[in-house]
Design a protein around this motif. Structure first.
Motif, PDB file in Angstrom:
ATOM      1  N   ASN A  81       0.817  -1.219   0.000  1.00 41.81           N
ATOM      2  CA  ASN A  81       0.000   0.000   0.000  1.00 41.81           C
ATOM      3  C   ASN A  81       0.851   1.269   0.000  1.00 41.81           C
ATOM      4  N   ASP A  82       2.149   1.104  -0.274  1.00 37.93           N
ATOM      5  CA  ASP A  82       3.089   2.245  -0.366  1.00 37.93           C
ATOM      6  C   ASP A  82       3.037   3.124   0.887  1.00 37.93           C
ATOM      7  N   VAL A  83       3.015   2.475   2.053  1.00 31.09           N
ATOM      8  CA  VAL A  83       2.928   3.205   3.320  1.00 31.09           C
ATOM      9  C   VAL A  83       4.315   3.674   3.747  1.00 31.09           C
ATOM     10  N   THR A  84       4.434   4.944   4.084  1.00 32.27           N
ATOM     11  CA  THR A  84       5.698   5.494   4.587  1.00 32.27           C
ATOM     12  C   THR A  84       5.538   6.085   5.986  1.00 32.27           C
ATOM     13  N   GLU A 112       8.361   6.735   8.923  1.00 28.97           N
ATOM     14  CA  GLU A 112       7.975   7.480  10.117  1.00 28.97           C
ATOM     15  C   GLU A 112       7.005   6.615  10.925  1.00 28.97           C
ATOM     16  N   VAL A 113       7.355   6.339  12.175  1.00 28.36           N
ATOM     17  CA  VAL A 113       6.524   5.481  13.022  1.00 28.36           C
ATOM     18  C   VAL A 113       6.255   6.180  14.345  1.00 28.36           C
ATOM     19  N   LEU A 114       4.993   6.306  14.705  1.00 29.22           N
ATOM     20  CA  LEU A 114       4.601   6.876  15.991  1.00 29.22           C
ATOM     21  C   LEU A 114       3.822   5.826  16.766  1.00 29.22           C
ATOM     22  N   VAL A 115       4.325   5.466  17.947  1.00 28.32           N
ATOM     23  CA  VAL A 115       3.622   4.542  18.842  1.00 28.32           C
ATOM     24  C   VAL A 115       2.838   5.374  19.848  1.00 28.32           C
ATOM     25  N   THR A 126      -2.744  14.647  14.746  1.00 27.92           N
ATOM     26  CA  THR A 126      -2.261  15.271  13.513  1.00 27.92           C
ATOM     27  C   THR A 126      -1.422  14.288  12.711  1.00 27.92           C
ATOM     28  N   PHE A 127      -0.580  13.522  13.406  1.00 33.88           N
ATOM     29  CA  PHE A 127       0.242  12.508  12.735  1.00 33.88           C
ATOM     30  C   PHE A 127      -0.661  11.441  12.106  1.00 33.88           C
ATOM     31  N   GLU A 129      -3.654  11.642  11.042  1.00 34.67           N
ATOM     32  CA  GLU A 129      -4.385  12.164   9.885  1.00 34.67           C
ATOM     33  C   GLU A 129      -3.606  11.978   8.587  1.00 34.67           C
ATOM     34  N   LYS A 130      -2.282  11.975   8.692  1.00 32.24           N
ATOM     35  CA  LYS A 130      -1.438  11.863   7.511  1.00 32.24           C
ATOM     36  C   LYS A 130      -0.795  10.489   7.372  1.00 32.24           C
ATOM     37  N   ALA A 131      -1.138   9.566   8.271  1.00 32.59           N
ATOM     38  CA  ALA A 131      -0.522   8.243   8.261  1.00 32.59           C
ATOM     39  C   ALA A 131      -1.119   7.369   7.167  1.00 32.59           C
ATOM     40  N   GLY A 132      -0.271   6.541   6.592  1.00 30.24           N
ATOM     41  CA  GLY A 132      -0.753   5.599   5.583  1.00 30.24           C
ATOM     42  C   GLY A 132      -1.355   4.352   6.188  1.00 30.24           C
ATOM     43  N   ALA A 133      -0.981   4.036   7.447  1.00 27.08           N
ATOM     44  CA  ALA A 133      -1.512   2.836   8.095  1.00 27.08           C
ATOM     45  C   ALA A 133      -1.595   3.038   9.600  1.00 27.08           C
ATOM     46  N   GLY A 134      -2.624   2.446  10.188  1.00 29.98           N
ATOM     47  CA  GLY A 134      -2.787   2.403  11.633  1.00 29.98           C
ATOM     48  C   GLY A 134      -2.817   0.954  12.063  1.00 29.98           C
TER      49      GLY A 134
END
Length: 235
Positions: A81-84, A112-115, A126-127, A129-134
């Protein structure tokens, strides 16, 4: 959590209704209980099969993995899914499953990974909202409907499953139950035992969709466009 002025508030409501306050409510006695018969006695493996079949109807990809193969399974979904940018639930299950190390590896590869951690505040939303995957862990999984149950707490914000384009649910096999009947019973039993239960419980069934307009099904109207379930047998 402390509830203030509950008793006086409820007494006031009863006074306004002109009747004594009821402190107990007896559940109705049903003559038949079809909710108990559906998938009664199904084994964990049979429930996995039911879930996999239901995923075909809810537009959700389905995978099986072990703790060892879980990272490569998720990596394939991210690459496909071209997630970055990834936002993920936190908490002790990341350590048990090795996801902490996997997220560190993704960072070294440039993602970019936010836990999730409530201490980080609003910037997490905010992060997301722009994430490719949760990425989340399912707390209870309803095989019949293909529904993932999430106990939203300080480790698992609602934004993780609502805002990214792709929703990924890691499903421990032990969380599988036949349907909502059993899930509700388990949640109520924990409450009755005095165990903390999240004040917000989310039931997520595949990607967002709606057929409100002329019965035409549209996927991804108000949330994730894609969803993937990964059943992990030995977590």
């Amino acid at each position: 959590m402390t509830i203030h002025h509950r008793e006086s508030f409820l007494e006031g409501l009863a006074d306004q209704l002109g009747r004594p306050r009821k402190t107990t409510v007896e559940p109705p006695a049903y003559s038949v209980k079809p909710q108990e018969r559906v998938l009664a006695g199904a084994s964990p493996d049979e429930l996995v099969d039911v879930l996999e079949k239901q995923c075909e109807f809810i537009h959700t990809s389905f995978e099986k993995a072990t703790v060892e193969t879980l990272p490569q399974t998720i990596r394939a979904i991210l690459n496909g899914n071209d997630v970055t940018r990834v936002v993920a639930a936190g908490g002790p299950r990341n350590q048990v499953s090795g996801m902490d190390q996997f997220y560190d590896q993704l960072r070294t590869e440039g993602l970019e990974v936010l836990v999730w951690d409530e201490q980080q505040g609003r910037e997490q939303v905010t992060f997301a909202e722009k994430a490719g995957a949760g990425i989340v862990f399912s707390d209870l999984t309803l095989a019949e409907s293909g529904t993932v149950t999430l106990f939203n707490d300080r480790y698992n914000g609602r934004s993780i499953s609502l805002l990214p384009e792709t929703f990924i649910a890691i499903i421990p096999k032990s969380t599988l139950v036949p349907r909502m009947t059993q899930a509700a019973r388990l949640i109520h039993s924990q409450e009755a035992k005095g165990n903390p239960v999240s004040s917000c419980v989310s039931f997520v069934t595949g990607p967002s969709n709606s057929a409100d307009i002329e019965m035409n099904l549209i996927v991804g109207v108000h949330g994730p466009v894609k969803a993937a379930y990964i059943v992990v047998g030995d977590l």
